[in-house]
Design a protein around this motif. Structure first.
Motif, PDB file in Angstrom:
ATOM      1  N   LEU A  23      30.650  54.627  45.293  1.00 45.14           N
ATOM      2  CA  LEU A  23      31.082  54.318  46.333  1.00 45.14           C
ATOM      3  C   LEU A  23      31.120  54.818  47.539  1.00 45.14           C
ATOM      4  O   LEU A  23      31.026  54.661  48.765  1.00 45.14           O
ATOM      5  CB  LEU A  23      32.694  53.867  46.059  1.00 45.14           C
ATOM      6  CG  LEU A  23      33.201  52.598  45.181  1.00 45.14           C
ATOM      7  CD1 LEU A  23      32.899  51.432  45.875  1.00 45.14           C
ATOM      8  CD2 LEU A  23      32.553  52.743  43.915  1.00 45.14           C
ATOM      9  N   ALA A  48      26.340  44.568  46.417  1.00 45.39           N
ATOM     10  CA  ALA A  48      28.020  44.072  45.991  1.00 45.39           C
ATOM     11  C   ALA A  48      28.227  44.440  44.449  1.00 45.39           C
ATOM     12  O   ALA A  48      29.102  45.075  44.299  1.00 45.39           O
ATOM     13  CB  ALA A  48      28.277  42.602  46.448  1.00 45.39           C
ATOM     14  N   LEU A  51      27.995  48.239  43.956  1.00 45.53           N
ATOM     15  CA  LEU A  51      29.503  49.094  44.181  1.00 45.53           C
ATOM     16  C   LEU A  51      30.714  48.582  43.251  1.00 45.53           C
ATOM     17  O   LEU A  51      31.411  49.373  42.976  1.00 45.53           O
ATOM     18  CB  LEU A  51      29.824  48.465  45.490  1.00 45.53           C
ATOM     19  CG  LEU A  51      28.946  48.789  46.656  1.00 45.53           C
ATOM     20  CD1 LEU A  51      29.324  48.392  48.100  1.00 45.53           C
ATOM     21  CD2 LEU A  51      28.811  50.485  46.843  1.00 45.53           C
ATOM     22  N   ALA A  52      30.424  47.408  42.668  1.00 44.78           N
ATOM     23  CA  ALA A  52      31.364  46.975  41.561  1.00 44.78           C
ATOM     24  C   ALA A  52      31.531  47.727  40.600  1.00 44.78           C
ATOM     25  O   ALA A  52      32.266  48.026  39.619  1.00 44.78           O
ATOM     26  CB  ALA A  52      31.092  45.575  41.295  1.00 44.78           C
ATOM     27  N   LEU A  55      33.303  50.851  40.835  1.00 43.70           N
ATOM     28  CA  LEU A  55      34.851  50.597  40.831  1.00 43.70           C
ATOM     29  C   LEU A  55      34.849  50.569  39.179  1.00 43.70           C
ATOM     30  O   LEU A  55      36.075  50.927  38.758  1.00 43.70           O
ATOM     31  CB  LEU A  55      35.195  49.248  41.353  1.00 43.70           C
ATOM     32  CG  LEU A  55      35.225  49.254  42.884  1.00 43.70           C
ATOM     33  CD1 LEU A  55      35.385  47.812  43.536  1.00 43.70           C
ATOM     34  CD2 LEU A  55      35.947  50.250  43.473  1.00 43.70           C
ATOM     35  N   ILE A 106      35.360  40.540  51.259  1.00 39.96           N
ATOM     36  CA  ILE A 106      35.078  41.464  49.751  1.00 39.96           C
ATOM     37  C   ILE A 106      35.134  42.912  50.107  1.00 39.96           C
ATOM     38  O   ILE A 106      35.442  43.789  49.262  1.00 39.96           O
ATOM     39  CB  ILE A 106      33.632  40.779  49.547  1.00 39.96           C
ATOM     40  CG1 ILE A 106      33.667  39.256  48.848  1.00 39.96           C
ATOM     41  CG2 ILE A 106      33.143  41.630  48.515  1.00 39.96           C
ATOM     42  CD1 ILE A 106      32.201  38.892  48.453  1.00 39.96           C
ATOM     43  N   TYR A 107      34.535  43.132  51.316  1.00 43.66           N
ATOM     44  CA  TYR A 107      34.512  44.778  51.574  1.00 43.66           C
ATOM     45  C   TYR A 107      35.994  45.387  51.675  1.00 43.66           C
ATOM     46  O   TYR A 107      36.023  46.251  51.359  1.00 43.66           O
ATOM     47  CB  TYR A 107      33.710  44.859  52.828  1.00 43.66           C
ATOM     48  CG  TYR A 107      32.135  44.844  52.484  1.00 43.66           C
ATOM     49  CD1 TYR A 107      31.558  45.298  51.437  1.00 43.66           C
ATOM     50  CD2 TYR A 107      31.306  44.378  53.621  1.00 43.66           C
ATOM     51  CE1 TYR A 107      30.297  45.241  51.210  1.00 43.66           C
ATOM     52  CE2 TYR A 107      29.864  44.354  53.242  1.00 43.66           C
ATOM     53  CZ  TYR A 107      29.327  44.678  52.085  1.00 43.66           C
ATOM     54  OH  TYR A 107      28.100  44.756  51.883  1.00 43.66           O
ATOM     55  N   TYR A 110      37.306  45.595  48.454  1.00 38.06           N
ATOM     56  CA  TYR A 110      36.597  46.844  47.581  1.00 38.06           C
ATOM     57  C   TYR A 110      37.425  47.993  48.060  1.00 38.06           C
ATOM     58  O   TYR A 110      37.562  48.932  47.266  1.00 38.06           O
ATOM     59  CB  TYR A 110      35.261  46.842  48.040  1.00 38.06           C
ATOM     60  CG  TYR A 110      34.213  46.179  47.176  1.00 38.06           C
ATOM     61  CD1 TYR A 110      34.660  45.157  46.489  1.00 38.06           C
ATOM     62  CD2 TYR A 110      32.962  46.404  46.891  1.00 38.06           C
ATOM     63  CE1 TYR A 110      33.954  44.264  45.776  1.00 38.06           C
ATOM     64  CE2 TYR A 110      31.805  45.879  46.269  1.00 38.06           C
ATOM     65  CZ  TYR A 110      32.442  44.704  45.642  1.00 38.06           C
ATOM     66  OH  TYR A 110      31.613  44.164  44.731  1.00 38.06           O
ATOM     67  N   PHE A 114      39.463  50.410  45.580  1.00 37.59           N
ATOM     68  CA  PHE A 114      39.153  51.684  45.482  1.00 37.59           C
ATOM     69  C   PHE A 114      40.064  52.791  45.621  1.00 37.59           C
ATOM     70  O   PHE A 114      40.468  53.722  44.823  1.00 37.59           O
ATOM     71  CB  PHE A 114      38.142  51.970  46.458  1.00 37.59           C
ATOM     72  CG  PHE A 114      37.543  53.099  46.428  1.00 37.59           C
ATOM     73  CD1 PHE A 114      36.655  53.973  45.522  1.00 37.59           C
ATOM     74  CD2 PHE A 114      37.782  54.142  47.583  1.00 37.59           C
ATOM     75  CE1 PHE A 114      36.201  55.170  45.519  1.00 37.59           C
ATOM     76  CE2 PHE A 114      37.024  55.704  47.665  1.00 37.59           C
ATOM     77  CZ  PHE A 114      36.521  56.050  46.416  1.00 37.59           C
ATOM     78  N   ILE A 415      32.981  50.033  55.649  1.00 36.29           N
ATOM     79  CA  ILE A 415      33.322  50.876  54.415  1.00 36.29           C
ATOM     80  C   ILE A 415      32.697  52.145  54.335  1.00 36.29           C
ATOM     81  O   ILE A 415      33.388  53.322  53.605  1.00 36.29           O
ATOM     82  CB  ILE A 415      32.841  50.118  53.199  1.00 36.29           C
ATOM     83  CG1 ILE A 415      31.448  49.747  53.132  1.00 36.29           C
ATOM     84  CG2 ILE A 415      33.584  48.601  52.932  1.00 36.29           C
ATOM     85  CD1 ILE A 415      30.667  48.962  52.043  1.00 36.29           C
TER      86      ILE A 415
END
Length: 460
Positions: A23, A48, A51-52, A55, A106-107, A110, A114, A415
């Motif tokens: 991240l 995406a 990055l997921a 997480l 979405i961002y 996130y 996070f 982000i």
């Protein structure tokens, strides 16, 4: 059996830190796999999903069962600003027809997820955080070198980055790679000067740090260079005393150090003679970097450069910030009332995040975003002075890059700002709540917060 369980627990902490690294600093590797290896060129979905995955790796086995206290003031200021941005996006948006609501949401999601996961992650990741960062950034640097060596269009003098897109639309993001190199330099320096680190690991950190410094030079990004200079100044200010300098100078004047220095200089001369091309490349990058920045200075002062017939001009990014300063000046002179509520969500890209928070989100947005960063600056300077543990020390020096970028590039919604700020919210200003065995200097802990009981375990 106990050592085996400790080893498994360490691997589990490293898994969580790997997720954090994805991240915080995942874009270099994402660009490498996505665009260099062409797994999904230009795909936002690939980014995406990557990055997921970070997480997912962060989820501890104690999720929702054990929560850790963040910096409460920073937490509510950060959450308030994010919610404020979401409200402006839907209720006060001057360009609703061009806003990608889904992508922005979405961002924002996130960032909130996070931060939530960080509150669930145990403090014990402190003992493995910096080593994982060193390895992660080293892999990213090696991926960049591979991309440069296999790119037939890249030549010496160009900024080091992975090319995104094709044809006339091809571009790159050297800031992502300079950020990775900056993180590597900071992490390597922290682990190298740590007394508990053995000689071989210190040697590895030294060469990894030098390699990262070369990458930083190749990316030619001003913000990272300025941040590194600021970080060095802070380090010298808080860790080097006049008495230490005098002792060091006296030690260097002895025969053995003098002979060692002379042999080192001779060795460098032979090295540069044998590998002159490498030296010439780095020297050329440094000179070009200085000339490019002096050109901006000349342009601001309206001076000539490269001869009397050549008038210096600002480069693209500096010119954009000059326009932004002019816009802010016009607002302050004749339209101050507009700053009460601001001009709306993403009204104008100013390339100066702290100023954009004021012009777009108004006074409240500026107080929340600017205040959050002001608190981060305060805690960073305090941590640099005390060096309580490797993670907090890393975050303090890493924040110097964000501090520079607050006035040089980016937007307050990105982000790239909020993942590091989430780390600051979770770990900065709450070191007194960490167990004493995680501190490099347990004697600095507040005795009112910790008392050691008979079994040696700290209690609040």
């Amino acid at each position: 059996m106990r050592k085996f369980l400790y080893f498994l627990q360490t691997l589990d902490y490293m898994r969580m830190v790997l997720g954090i690294c994805i991240l915080l600093d995942g874009y270099p590797l994402i660009f490498f796999f996505r665009d260099e290896l062409r797994l999904a060129p230009g795909s936002t979905m690939f980014t995406a999903v990557a990055l997921a995955m970070g997480l997912v790796l962060m989820v501890p086995f104690t999720v929702l069962r054990r929560l850790y206290r963040p910096n409460i003031t920073m937490f509510w200021m950060g959450i308030s600003f994010l919610l404020f941005c979401i409200a402006y996006m839907y209720l006060f948006n001057p360009y609703p027809q061009v806003t990608d609501f889904t992508k922005d949401m979405i961002y924002f999601a996130y960032v909130i997820i996070f931060l939530f996961l960080l509150i669930n992650i145990p403090n014990d990741i402190i003992r493995v955080f910096v080593p994982v960062v060193i390895l992660f950034t080293l892999v990213s640097n090696l991926a960049l070198v591979y991309a440069l060596l296999t790119n037939p269009n890249w030549v010496i003098g160009m900024r080091a980055t992975i090319v995104l897109g094709e044809g006339d639309e091809a571009s790159g993001n050297p800031h992502a790679f300079s950020r990775n190199a900056f993180m590597s330099i900071i992490a390597c320096a922290i682990w190298m000067v740590r007394p508990q680190t053995n000689f071989l690991i210190r040697l590895f950190c030294f060469f990894s740090g030098v390699f990262s410094l070369a990458i930083l030079i190749l990316t030619q990004t001003r913000s990272s260079v300025v941040a590194l200079i600021i970080a060095i100044v802070f380090f010298l200010s808080f860790n080097v005393r006049p008495a230490q300098i005098r002792t060091m100078v006296k030690g260097l004047l002895k025969p053995i150090p003098i002979i060692t220095i002379c042999l080192g200089i001779i060795g460098l001369m032979f090295f540069f003679r044998k590998y002159y091309d490498a030296y010439a490349i780095l020297y050329g990058y440094v000179v070009a970097f200085i000339e490019r920045n002096m050109e901006n200075v000349y342009a601001i002062l309206g001076m000539k450069a490269k001869g009397a017939d050549y008038k210096a001009v600002l480069d693209g990014s500096a010119a954009n910030r000059s326009v932004s300063a002019t816009f802010l000046n016009n607002v302050l002179v004749g339209h101050q009332y507009k700053l009460i509520l601001g001009y709306g969500y993403k009204y104008l890209y100013l390339d100066i995040p702290v100023v954009e928070a004021l012009t777009n989100q108004g006074i409240l947005g500026f107080i929340l975003f600017g205040g959050l960063n002001a608190i981060a600056v305060y805690h960073s300077v305090r941590v640099m002075r005390t060096n309580p543990n490797p993670l907090n020390t890393f975050l303090a020096y890493f924040y110097t890059l964000l501090m520079v970028q607050l006035f040089t590039n980016g937007r307050p919604y990105e982000i790239s700002f909020w993942f590091p700020l989430a780390m600051m919210i979770r770990f900065m200003g709450v070191e007194h709540l960490f167990p004493a065995y995680l501190s490099d200097r347990p004697h600095l802990l507040n005795e009112e917060q910790y008392q050691v009981v008979a079994n040696g375990q700290p209690t609040r």
